[in-house]
Design a protein around this motif. Structure first.
Motif, PDB file in Angstrom:
ATOM      1  N   VAL A 590       0.844  -1.295   0.087  1.00 44.23           N
ATOM      2  CA  VAL A 590      -0.083  -0.099  -0.030  1.00 44.23           C
ATOM      3  C   VAL A 590       0.776   1.195   0.097  1.00 44.23           C
ATOM      4  N   THR A 591       1.874   1.294   0.899  1.00 42.22           N
ATOM      5  CA  THR A 591       2.790   2.391   0.889  1.00 42.22           C
ATOM      6  C   THR A 591       3.371   2.641  -0.580  1.00 42.22           C
ATOM      7  N   SER A 592       3.955   1.621  -1.223  1.00 48.19           N
ATOM      8  CA  SER A 592       4.375   1.814  -2.569  1.00 48.19           C
ATOM      9  C   SER A 592       3.456   2.439  -3.657  1.00 48.19           C
ATOM     10  N   ILE A 593       2.558   1.868  -3.499  1.00 48.38           N
ATOM     11  CA  ILE A 593       1.294   2.441  -4.343  1.00 48.38           C
ATOM     12  C   ILE A 593       0.773   3.732  -4.057  1.00 48.38           C
ATOM     13  N   LEU A 594       0.482   4.107  -2.962  1.00 52.86           N
ATOM     14  CA  LEU A 594      -0.100   5.486  -2.399  1.00 52.86           C
ATOM     15  C   LEU A 594       1.323   6.345  -3.000  1.00 52.86           C
ATOM     16  N   ASN A 595       2.704   5.924  -2.602  1.00 50.80           N
ATOM     17  CA  ASN A 595       3.542   6.922  -3.175  1.00 50.80           C
ATOM     18  C   ASN A 595       3.693   7.318  -4.544  1.00 50.80           C
ATOM     19  N   SER A 596       3.283   6.184  -5.388  1.00 49.34           N
ATOM     20  CA  SER A 596       3.398   6.392  -6.653  1.00 49.34           C
ATOM     21  C   SER A 596       2.124   7.200  -7.314  1.00 49.34           C
ATOM     22  N   MET A 597       1.131   7.326  -6.369  1.00 52.94           N
ATOM     23  CA  MET A 597      -0.144   8.046  -6.954  1.00 52.94           C
ATOM     24  C   MET A 597      -0.096   9.459  -6.412  1.00 52.94           C
ATOM     25  N   ASN A 598       0.649   9.679  -5.557  1.00 50.88           N
ATOM     26  CA  ASN A 598       1.047  10.915  -4.828  1.00 50.88           C
ATOM     27  C   ASN A 598       1.796  11.874  -5.767  1.00 50.88           C
ATOM     28  N   THR A 599       1.204  12.910  -6.628  1.00 54.35           N
ATOM     29  CA  THR A 599       1.790  13.611  -7.665  1.00 54.35           C
ATOM     30  C   THR A 599       1.184  15.158  -7.387  1.00 54.35           C
ATOM     31  N   GLU A 600       1.484  16.013  -8.272  1.00 56.39           N
ATOM     32  CA  GLU A 600       1.168  17.406  -8.270  1.00 56.39           C
ATOM     33  C   GLU A 600      -0.362  17.573  -8.256  1.00 56.39           C
ATOM     34  N   ASP A 601      -0.995  16.639  -8.938  1.00 54.90           N
ATOM     35  CA  ASP A 601      -2.664  16.800  -9.488  1.00 54.90           C
ATOM     36  C   ASP A 601      -3.186  15.951  -8.105  1.00 54.90           C
ATOM     37  N   ILE A 602      -2.669  14.920  -7.641  1.00 60.68           N
ATOM     38  CA  ILE A 602      -3.234  14.240  -6.660  1.00 60.68           C
ATOM     39  C   ILE A 602      -2.608  14.192  -5.320  1.00 60.68           C
ATOM     40  N   LYS A 603      -2.962  14.563  -4.282  1.00 61.76           N
ATOM     41  CA  LYS A 603      -2.209  14.637  -2.914  1.00 61.76           C
ATOM     42  C   LYS A 603      -2.541  13.777  -2.036  1.00 61.76           C
ATOM     43  N   VAL A 604      -1.727  12.945  -1.477  1.00 63.13           N
ATOM     44  CA  VAL A 604      -2.103  11.761  -0.530  1.00 63.13           C
ATOM     45  C   VAL A 604      -1.112  11.806   0.455  1.00 63.13           C
ATOM     46  N   ARG A 605      -1.742  11.776   1.688  1.00 63.63           N
ATOM     47  CA  ARG A 605      -1.224  11.580   2.883  1.00 63.63           C
ATOM     48  C   ARG A 605      -1.624  10.381   3.572  1.00 63.63           C
TER      49      ARG A 605
END
Length: 726
Positions: A590-605
């Protein structure tokens, strides 16, 4: 390493000399409203220390509770008891020799104690505190003749043998009654029933064995008559019998009858003897008396007036006018009295803490130390010295590395030693006994059997649950507090246990509250495996607009649907994702997937309510956690390069680990509270949250189950470092 072992495993042993009292005549005294220890001592022409010696439930400096029964010596041997007690109990340096055959009128002191001047204190207030004259203080502190009293100044306070008799006391010879021991009764339960200590019972009944607690059925004991047992000045209290139904607990009893759990336990000592409330047990409950008004804790807080406080000082403290205070508390018109409970507005703020609608004064423990207190601690830890060959250094190092209990014990104890050194620098003497219970219940029982638990101020440990339960039960019978230094989930129901490790439930509530307070328009997503469905439900209740993502759990594979997660992520606001699992493979994925989806357009914490060992696995990328600003609740935070760290490095030649930091913090907190008021349970009633190198403590009493630490930190990963978020 060798030096570490030498210091860590050197046991500091001190033995208190007990003074014996025999062939002594006694009477009893039921404390009346407004009486003090000194006034009672003066009334019976004995030294106050004599009363303290024979009534160990009474502590110097504490207010006496009305109807407490005190055992008082009647003949001249009280003088000898007082003198011996002063030499044994008070941690002072005798500065004047006491000669034999001293005349009763002699005013020379028998010893001295040190006292550190506090803010706003005067020579007059200090003289009143110690019941001596201002001139007596000046006589032994000659600098005061030429200079003013200053904060933190250390004074030499003289101590005198006795107060002078002023009036004859007529002793009622009918103060005692004969009591026959019933089946299953113990010394403790009988003493509790009569409002005296076990020590006082032994004084009144010298034939009782000192080697064991055995009482025979039908055995006759000489005991003081209970206050109110005669018709004179008797206040009637009615009781009702109640049969405990299945699954009943103290919280439900308190809600049902409006009676505090500790009062229920006091009235029904069999609850403690049988290990808690049991189905079918018949207990007595005091019937509620008519109340003058409804106590509304939703709209008001409450404050107990302390001695010497005035209306003016209280209005300044709480930031309200006397008229407002009088409107809420009409009884103030009759005058302000110590012990009075005042109603305050809920929204009132000031230099105080509020716990369960009760206002607590903030106390600076460092400025409140009484060097006359001399705490005695027992450390009961599994060093496993029976399994270690200290001549084989490499083998010992390997064993320590592999055995968590040994690593924790040595770390905790090394930190505790530094805490003991630190408190000694403040002028407080500490007696310490350390035992290796070998992680063995039989060994624990053997140690407890040999020790006089009544002489201890507190016990730290053990680490294993069977030994912890055994120690807690035995210490409870002696009213000795026990500090559990590790997480301890158990069915213990004893009011003397202090659980220092904040529970997972409290941490979870703190995390949910933190996120709720920070939310504006964020989107919450919950990822929880099957083991954490209850946590998922709690999160959904806290965040009704949240989405959940199911975890695929096959025999060998565990993961999430990436496509589904992509659909759930919002581009309009930040995405706050809770990950609830104890499976490191799921955390890594999950950490790896969330990190890859954390971009300028989509912010993930990323968040969790329980950062367990799965999040610390070596396969988890700290860089990913940092990018996601991973946030979690914690009992412990990384210690800074503070005075403890420097002192530890100087003594042991290495940087303290988290176990050593915890050992220091637990012990230093314990010793400061005992130095302030040598009674941990009483101190915890008036001291709020405390914080040290890496741990915070805020003990809250939960029914008769003990005291539970409510403090925690909110931490987050940021710039590849762990920082405090709140």
């Amino acid at each position: 390493m060798n030096q570490f072992f030498k210091v860590s495993l050197t046991f500091i042993l001190f033995v208190l000399v007990a003074c014996k009292v025999s062939a002594q005549k006694f009477t009893t005294h039921a404390v009346k409203k407004g009486e003090t220890l000194e006034s009672i001592a003066k009334q019976y022409r004995v030294d106050a220390q004599t009363i303290l010696k024979l009534n160990k439930e009474v502590r110097r400096g504490d207010d006496l509770r009305v109807n407490t029964i005190l055992v008082i010596p009647k003949d001249s041997k009280a003088k000898a008891v007082a003198s011996e007690s002063t030499r044994n109990v008070e941690s002072t340096t005798v500065a004047a020799a006491v000669k034999n055959g001293v005349d009763e009128e002699q005013e020379e002191p028998i010893g001295f104690t040190s006292y550190r001047v506090k803010k706003k204190e005067t020579l007059y207030s200090i003289a009143k505190r110690f019941h001596i004259t201002e001139e007596a203080i000046k006589k032994y502190n000659p600098d005061l003749y030429s200079s003013q009293l200053k904060k933190k100044m250390t004074l030499k306070i003289p101590k005198y043998r006795r107060v002078k008799p002023e009036e004859e006391i007529v002793i009622d010879e009918n103060d005692f009654e004969t009591y026959q021991v019933a089946p299953k009764e113990t010394r403790w339960s009988i003493a509790y029933k009569y409002g005296i200590t076990v020590d006082s019972m032994v004084v009144l009944n010298p034939e009782l064995s000192g080697s064991n607690d055995y009482l025979a059925v039908g055995q006759e004991l000489r005991l003081p008559k209970i206050a109110g047992s005669t018709v004179e000045n008797q206040e009637t209290q009615l009781y009702t019998s109640y049969t405990v139904p299945p699954k009943m607990n103290f919280f439900q009893l308190e809600q049902k009858f409006g009676v505090k759990s500790d009062e229920i336990v006091r009235l029904n000592p069999e609850i403690t003897e049988r290990g808690g409330l049991k189905e079918g047990m018949v207990i007595r409950i005091p019937q509620a008396k008519a109340d003058s008004g409804e106590i509304n804790t939703e709209n008001f807080n409450f404050y107990e007036v302390k001695p010497k406080q005035t209306e003016f000082s209280l209005t300044r403290k709480f930031g309200i006018t006397y008229k407002e205070l009088l409107t809420l508390n009409p009884d103030l018109a009759q005058g302000l009295k110590a012990g009075m409970i005042l109603k305050l507005p809920k929204e009132q703020e000031g230099n105080f803490e509020v716990r369960n609608s009760l206002v607590l004064d903030k106390i600076n423990l460092l400025d409140s130390i009484n060097v006359g207190n001399r705490p005695k601690l027992m450390f009961l830890l599994p060093f496993r010295l029976d399994k270690l060959d200290l001549s084989d250094k490499e083998r010992v190092a390997t064993i320590i590395d592999k055995r968590n209990s040994l690593k924790y014990s040595l770390g905790l104890y090394s930190g505790a030693l530094v805490a003991i050194d630190s408190i000694a620098d403040l002028g407080v003497s500490v007696d310490v006994k350390t035992f290796d219970n070998q992680l063995n219940l039989a060994r624990t029982k053997e140690i407890l059997q040999q020790e006089n638990l009544l002489s201890y101020s507190a016990i730290v440990g053990p680490l294993d649950m069977p030994s912890l339960k055994e120690t807690a039960v035995r210490a409870s019978g002696k009213n000795v507090p026990l500090v559990a230094p590790i997480p301890a989930k158990s069915d213990l129901s004893l009011s003397n246990v202090f659980f220092s490790y904040t529970s997972d439930e409290v941490l979870r509530d703190r995390m949910i509250g933190y996120v709720q307070g920070k939310m504006v328009d964020q989107h919450v997503i919950i990822i929880a495996d099957d083991k954490n469905k209850a946590v998922q439900a709690q999160l959904m209740a806290g965040f009704p607009e949240s989405d959940t993502l199911q975890v695929a759990q096959e025999e060998k594979n565990i993961g999430i649907d990436i496509k589904k997660l992509t659909e759930l992520l919002s581009e309009e606001g930040d995405n706050w994702v809770f990950v609830e699992t104890d499976n490191f493979k799921l955390v890594s994925s999950v950490t790896s997937i969330l990190n890859s989806m954390n971009t300028e357009d989509i912010k993930v914490r990323m968040f969790t309510t329980n950062k367990n060992s799965a999040f610390d696995n070596e396969v988890i990328s700290n860089a990913h956690l940092s990018n996601l600003h991973f946030t979690y609740p914690s009992v412990y935070k990384m210690g800074s390069n503070d005075s403890f760290t420097k002192r530890y490095e100087k003594r042991f030649g290495s940087t303290p680990d988290r176990y050593a930091v915890r050992g220091f913090d637990i012990t230093y907190d314990l010793l400061l509270k005992l130095a302030y008021k040598n009674n941990l349970i009483e101190a915890s009633k008036i001291i709020g949250e405390t914080e040290y190198s890496g741990n915070k403590f805020d003990y809250e009493k939960v029914g008769a189950s003990g005291y539970f630490n409510q403090s925690s930190y909110i931490l987050k990963f940021e710039d590849l470092r762990i920082k405090q978020a709140e």
